[in-house]
Design an enzyme around this catalytic site. Sequence first.
Site, PDB file in Angstrom:
ATOM      1  N   LYS A  56      24.107  18.965  -9.744  1.00 58.16           N
ATOM      2  CA  LYS A  56      23.829  20.399  -9.079  1.00 58.16           C
ATOM      3  C   LYS A  56      24.647  21.531 -10.278  1.00 58.16           C
ATOM      4  O   LYS A  56      23.774  22.489 -10.096  1.00 58.16           O
ATOM      5  CB  LYS A  56      24.866  20.502  -7.788  1.00 58.16           C
ATOM      6  CG  LYS A  56      26.014  20.470  -8.010  1.00 58.16           C
ATOM      7  CD  LYS A  56      26.944  20.525  -6.461  1.00 58.16           C
ATOM      8  CE  LYS A  56      28.481  20.487  -6.727  1.00 58.16           C
ATOM      9  NZ  LYS A  56      29.077  21.616  -7.292  1.00 58.16           N
ATOM     10  N   ASP A  57      25.269  20.980 -11.203  1.00 58.64           N
ATOM     11  CA  ASP A  57      25.596  22.148 -12.472  1.00 58.64           C
ATOM     12  C   ASP A  57      24.728  22.297 -13.413  1.00 58.64           C
ATOM     13  O   ASP A  57      24.959  23.202 -14.101  1.00 58.64           O
ATOM     14  CB  ASP A  57      27.221  21.612 -12.870  1.00 58.64           C
ATOM     15  CG  ASP A  57      28.249  21.670 -11.976  1.00 58.64           C
ATOM     16  OD1 ASP A  57      28.169  22.188 -10.715  1.00 58.64           O
ATOM     17  OD2 ASP A  57      29.231  21.027 -12.159  1.00 58.64           O
ATOM     18  N   ARG A  70      26.176  30.094  -2.055  1.00 60.13           N
ATOM     19  CA  ARG A  70      25.306  29.181  -0.924  1.00 60.13           C
ATOM     20  C   ARG A  70      26.058  29.065   0.130  1.00 60.13           C
ATOM     21  O   ARG A  70      25.541  29.200   1.148  1.00 60.13           O
ATOM     22  CB  ARG A  70      24.678  28.053  -1.705  1.00 60.13           C
ATOM     23  CG  ARG A  70      23.900  27.189  -0.663  1.00 60.13           C
ATOM     24  CD  ARG A  70      23.569  25.750  -1.655  1.00 60.13           C
ATOM     25  NE  ARG A  70      25.004  25.020  -1.861  1.00 60.13           N
ATOM     26  CZ  ARG A  70      25.810  24.507  -1.081  1.00 60.13           C
ATOM     27  NH1 ARG A  70      25.424  24.105   0.283  1.00 60.13           N
ATOM     28  NH2 ARG A  70      27.011  23.728  -1.337  1.00 60.13           N
ATOM     29  N   ARG A  71      27.142  28.435  -0.038  1.00 60.92           N
ATOM     30  CA  ARG A  71      28.018  28.350   1.196  1.00 60.92           C
ATOM     31  C   ARG A  71      28.399  29.489   1.816  1.00 60.92           C
ATOM     32  O   ARG A  71      28.565  29.267   2.959  1.00 60.92           O
ATOM     33  CB  ARG A  71      29.231  27.478   0.612  1.00 60.92           C
ATOM     34  CG  ARG A  71      28.850  25.953   0.351  1.00 60.92           C
ATOM     35  CD  ARG A  71      30.300  25.213  -0.117  1.00 60.92           C
ATOM     36  NE  ARG A  71      29.963  23.900  -0.744  1.00 60.92           N
ATOM     37  CZ  ARG A  71      30.457  23.316  -1.778  1.00 60.92           C
ATOM     38  NH1 ARG A  71      31.134  24.195  -2.561  1.00 60.92           N
ATOM     39  NH2 ARG A  71      29.969  22.292  -2.299  1.00 60.92           N
ATOM     40  N   ARG A 127      38.685  29.539  -6.221  1.00 66.34           N
ATOM     41  CA  ARG A 127      38.084  28.632  -7.516  1.00 66.34           C
ATOM     42  C   ARG A 127      39.110  27.706  -7.666  1.00 66.34           C
ATOM     43  O   ARG A 127      40.367  27.613  -7.002  1.00 66.34           O
ATOM     44  CB  ARG A 127      38.295  29.662  -8.944  1.00 66.34           C
ATOM     45  CG  ARG A 127      37.087  30.505  -9.248  1.00 66.34           C
ATOM     46  CD  ARG A 127      36.160  29.879  -9.998  1.00 66.34           C
ATOM     47  NE  ARG A 127      36.400  28.788 -10.822  1.00 66.34           N
ATOM     48  CZ  ARG A 127      36.529  29.039 -12.103  1.00 66.34           C
ATOM     49  NH1 ARG A 127      36.226  30.521 -12.640  1.00 66.34           N
ATOM     50  NH2 ARG A 127      36.876  28.166 -13.022  1.00 66.34           N
ATOM     51  N   ARG A 145      42.226  23.277  -4.249  1.00 66.90           N
ATOM     52  CA  ARG A 145      41.625  23.900  -3.100  1.00 66.90           C
ATOM     53  C   ARG A 145      42.277  23.451  -1.897  1.00 66.90           C
ATOM     54  O   ARG A 145      42.132  24.039  -0.859  1.00 66.90           O
ATOM     55  CB  ARG A 145      39.857  23.610  -3.351  1.00 66.90           C
ATOM     56  CG  ARG A 145      39.147  24.655  -4.343  1.00 66.90           C
ATOM     57  CD  ARG A 145      37.777  24.249  -4.554  1.00 66.90           C
ATOM     58  NE  ARG A 145      37.183  24.641  -5.816  1.00 66.90           N
ATOM     59  CZ  ARG A 145      35.916  25.190  -6.092  1.00 66.90           C
ATOM     60  NH1 ARG A 145      35.367  25.260  -4.715  1.00 66.90           N
ATOM     61  NH2 ARG A 145      35.676  25.529  -6.958  1.00 66.90           N
ATOM     62  N   CYS A 172      22.168  28.194 -10.564  1.00 68.76           N
ATOM     63  CA  CYS A 172      22.665  27.315  -9.807  1.00 68.76           C
ATOM     64  C   CYS A 172      23.933  27.909  -8.830  1.00 68.76           C
ATOM     65  O   CYS A 172      24.541  27.136  -8.085  1.00 68.76           O
ATOM     66  CB  CYS A 172      23.315  26.207 -10.555  1.00 68.76           C
ATOM     67  SG  CYS A 172      24.268  26.613 -11.978  1.00 68.76           S
TER      68      CYS A 172
END
Length: 316
Positions: free
Chosen positions: A79-80, A127-128, A145, A151, A238
């Site tokens: 996805k990156d 997106r989230r 981040r 996280r 992305c």
Amino acid sequence: MTALRLGTRRSALATTQSTWVADRLRAHGHDVELVEVRTEGDRDRTTPLAQLGGTGVFVSALREALAEGRVDLAVHSLKDLPTAPDPRVALAAVPAREDVRDALVARDGLTLGELPAGATVGTGSPRRRAQLELLGLGLEVADLRGNVDTRLAAVHEGRLDAVVLAAAGLRRLGRDAEVTEMLDPIQMLPAPGQGALAVEVRTDDDATAAAVAALDDPDARACVTAERALLAELEAGCSAPVGALAEVVLGVEGDELSLRAVVAAPDGSSDLRRSLTGTPAGAHDLGLRLARLLLEDGAADLMTTSTDPAVTERAQ
């Protein structure tokens, strides 16, 4: 026998993913050594990813090491990967895909629907963010981040009520027991390519390409091909508020490829959701067709629409 030099970032997740690939190559009789490559995204842990160039910032240093011959192959979270082709490298394998879903880790074992209005949810993904806002739960979405440990610590130490992460990363790190809810794609479509790994080699290195090809999974490659074709046709980076999920399903005449996608306004004020079905062999064309359908229905305007200037700036 000369060892294959596999380039990897330093982070625990990147090292785990690279080790997974290395172990499978070793099982096929190849000697593999890991070579650490530092990226700008690793050095700068505070600047929002969108300002650094999106998650593609993690890819560029590995590609440079590959192109310069310092490593023979590199492993990325697929996805990156930027959708623009890099003529120096080739996608030699897309191994079997992990869980594609997003996962919630919340205080007190809460699910998304159980979080009270005003609860803070951390994510670094536009997106989230957009899809969380679209749910209309009254949550406060905070920029976040850092690596997975950082996280998760934000929740465990009480600085945030919850975070949203890719389930695949948590599973690969053995941290999935901390998940309080797996988010159904009906609620939150994942990023194109989420849960998949990309193994890249130099375009002129046929020997390494042949070694890596044994790891390729045809279904996973078809799915991510459709998702990434859609993303490229939308001309969305992305880090854009775009979600997509392709799945190989059994149809009347054999395997079919089902693709669904969402394009959201960065502030979550509105969205477009569409889906199409094709064949695994026509994965790229399927992605193009769905993207064009979304564009016909106003996706381009939607991606730059926001009632909050600060949100629009973050998404650019």
